[in-house]
Design an enzyme around this catalytic site. Structure first.
Site, mmCIF file in Angstrom:
data_model
loop_
_atom_site.group_PDB
_atom_site.id
_atom_site.type_symbol
_atom_site.label_atom_id
_atom_site.label_comp_id
_atom_site.label_asym_id
_atom_site.label_seq_id
_atom_site.Cartn_x
_atom_site.Cartn_y
_atom_site.Cartn_z
ATOM 1 C CB SER B 152 3.383 -9.326 4.992
ATOM 2 O OG SER B 152 4.207 -9.704 3.940
ATOM 3 N NE ARG B 222 -2.002 -12.549 -5.843
ATOM 4 C CZ ARG B 222 -1.944 -12.036 -4.621
ATOM 5 N NH1 ARG B 222 -0.876 -11.424 -4.217
ATOM 6 N NH2 ARG B 222 -2.983 -12.128 -3.822
ATOM 7 C CG ASP B 315 4.852 -16.914 6.995
ATOM 8 O OD1 ASP B 315 5.402 -17.088 5.886
ATOM 9 O OD2 ASP B 315 4.510 -15.790 7.414
ATOM 10 C CG HIS B 348 3.171 -14.618 4.208
ATOM 11 N ND1 HIS B 348 3.717 -14.100 5.360
ATOM 12 C CD2 HIS B 348 3.006 -13.552 3.378
ATOM 13 C CE1 HIS B 348 3.874 -12.791 5.227
ATOM 14 N NE2 HIS B 348 3.454 -12.438 4.038
ATOM 15 C CG ASP B 349 -2.343 -16.177 1.951
ATOM 16 O OD1 ASP B 349 -1.774 -15.067 1.861
ATOM 17 O OD2 ASP B 349 -2.817 -16.787 0.973
#
Lengths: 195, 375
Positions: B152, B222, B315, B348-349
């Site tokens: 990232s 967040r 992602d 994405h994680d």
């Protein structure tokens, strides 16, 4: 050297230090072979996860990509040779890919199993789909969707204005001279855009 | 937990030489905290720098002596016999400048005023980070990294290394990254920043003096971020339309499990992270563009490293398309580059998660790097 006779045939056409794109490069063994034999630069393109790992382990630069989606990541004329080794028969959009090969590369090389080889014809005559070391699949699990003969491929090239500049036909690693469309199990073609 | 680097300790390096930021601001002195795993070989050629993403830090692997549950954020990837193998490599994790885990940042005390920097801390860029990382490398006596690796925002730093210091990095691994953010991605960051900036407890960034924290803003930031790090499918699998109490209550309290989960994640993060650091990190993401709005092909002409670029199919925050935008200028410049697109459900994680094929790709690549540096 290599257990694949078409590797040596391909290497014979490629000058030292050429830039090469190998489409459907599998575990990278052709690229590895060409690096060792001809110090080529370039990349493999492959879709299978397992082959990506093997290419990387082989020290071959590889781009994961579906060939049927084209070669959009590669620029016009960026390679001396674009190779499609034993993959032509598994490509869905054959003509667009061959045209893409000649967009990205100055010359193209393809190798494929000759469906017109007499042993294949025999099996069809006997009422079965051919299964052999070149065509190791059953009809129901084969990835091959576009099998062809030497005559078929040459006619295809003519219709696409592609000039075949060289051809090697082999059976069990030996050069075939006589009646190649009947006697050859594997063919390798070198071609470029026609005049 | 087997094959861990075991008990680790953070180190601190102080730098007295001023650092000029891209913005024109100058930081006269600063500290960087870092951890190292494995041994530096005799010719100092086996060092790997791990660059962290938005919420990461220097504690990449192992645990702290007094806290058995304090595993580093990439402990599955980094350790003896793991893909980033600490038996072969000397691995460095550092907390970026502007961070909130020990390196000098907005919550650190400004020696000039005796109070936290707060709003006085300069806006930082990826280029500035790489500059500070290079100084840490000098401090550790490393002239050339075997690899710089990041996911990232960390991937952007790894790319920047190949441009700012082409001769100081042999290999770059850019995972789930992008050469520059798209408008959509900047938009997400802007909403996150607005949540913080409009929190009445933000006080223009100087909330430390008021003994408050812009918790609501940071929590919202967040929560939004978290949604974009997960895939639609992963969220559907994990939460679906499940209700906490099994029925609709026709009100605005938490009803769906996903709401409960996001609030929990938001609260947990807001309790640990500094809002100013969050702002800085998102801004660094937005600003990064090695081509300055121009052509990436010419921007990457300086690179000398070999590259491994990895993306994940689900992602959508840093999609495979963005990774291909890294690959293309590398192909254009004839760099050695491999690209793997990993089929993973976790959005994405995914880059932080254990995945056999993903790990095999990294392992195969670094095996060769290991042979190169030990030869």
């Amino acid at each position: 050297m290599s257990d694949r006779p078409d590797f040596a045939a391909i290497a014979a056409w490629i000058p030292e230090g050429a830039s090469v794109l190998d489409l459907g490069c599998g575990d990278g063994s052709l690229m590895r072979y060409l690096k060792d034999a001809r110090s080529v630069r370039g990349y493999g393109v492959e879709i299978s996860d397992r082959d990506i790992v093997s290419c990387i382990a082989n020290g071959v630069s590889v781009i994961q990509n579906d060939l049927d989606a084209g070669l959009a990541d590669f620029e016009d004329g960026s390679f001396d040779f674009v190779i499609l080794s034993q993959t032509l028969q598994a490509i869905r959009h054959t003509e667009p890919l061959i045209q893409e090969m000649l967009r990205v590369g100055r010359e193209g090389i393809v190798s494929f199993p000759n469906f017109g080889y007499w042993k294949n014809r025999m099996q069809v005559l006997l009422g079965k789909m051919p299964v052999s070391s070149d065509l190791p699949y059953q009809w129901y699990n084969t990835p091959n969707v576009h099998l062809c003969t030497l005559n078929d491929f040459e006619e295809f090239c003519r219709s696409c204005c592609i000039t075949v500049t060289a051809r090697r036909v082999m059976t069990a690693g030996r050069e075939v001279g006589l009646m190649p469309n009947l006697m050859g199990s594997t063919a390798v073609y070198r071609f470029q855009r026609g005049i | 937990m087997g094959n861990s680097v075991g008990i680790v300790r953070a180190e601190r390096a102080s730098f007295e030489e001023p650092l000029a930021f891209r913005s024109g601001a100058v930081l006269p002195r600063y500290d960087l905290v870092y951890e190292t795993y494995g041994k530096l070989n005799s010719d100092r050629s086996n060092a790997i720098l791990i660059c962290h993403a938005l919420s990461g830090h220097h504690h990449v692997a192992g645990v702290y002596a007094d806290a058995p549950k304090s595993q580093g954020w990439w402990d599955n990837m980094v350790g003896p016999g793991k893909p980033i193998d600490t038996d072969r490599f000397f691995v460095i994790g550092m907390n970026n400048l502007g961070g909130c885990h020990g390196s000098t940042g907005p919550s650190s005390i400004d020696p000039e005023t005796g109070r936290p920097y707060g709003s006085r801390f300069p806006v930082i860029t990826v280029e500035d980070w790489v500059e500070s990382q290079a100084r840490l490398a000098d401090h550790l006596g490393i002239t050339r990294f075997a690899a710089v690796i990041g996911g990232s925002l960390g991937g952007m730093q790894a790319l920047q290394w190949s441009l700012a210091y082409p001769d100081r990095v042999r290999h770059v691994l850019a995972i789930a990254s992008a050469p520059r953010l798209t408008a959509q991605n900047i938009a997400f960051n802007d909403v996150a920043r607005n949540a913080i900036l409009t929190d009445p407890d933000f006080h223009g960034g100087d909330y430390y003096q008021h003994n408050v924290v812009p918790t609501r803003g940071l929590r919202l930031a967040r929560m939004l971020g978290h949604i974009t790090y997960l895939s639609d499918d992963a969220m559907a699998d994990k939460f679906g339309r499940e209700l906490k109490s099994g029925q609709y209550n026709y009100g605005y309290e938490v009803e769906f499990q996903i709401e409960s989960y996001l609030r929990y994640q938001g609260d947990k993060f807001a309790g640990l992270f500094d809002a100013n650091t969050y702002l800085l990190m998102t801004k660094a993401l937005d600003y990064f563009d090695p081509a300055n709005g121009g052509d990436l092909n010419s921007a990457f002409a300086k690179a000398r490293a070999d590259f491994l670029v990895i993306s994940f199919t689900t992602d959508w925050r840093f999609s495979p398309q963005r990774s291909r935008e890294i690959v293309r200028p590398l192909l254009h410049n004839g760099r050695r580059v491999s690209y793997a697109e990993i089929a993973s459900a976790h959005g994405h994680d995914s880059f932080l998660m254990e995945h056999p094929h993903y790990f095999d790709v990294v392992r195969a690549y670094l095996d060769n790097v290991g042979r190169e540096v030990s030869a």
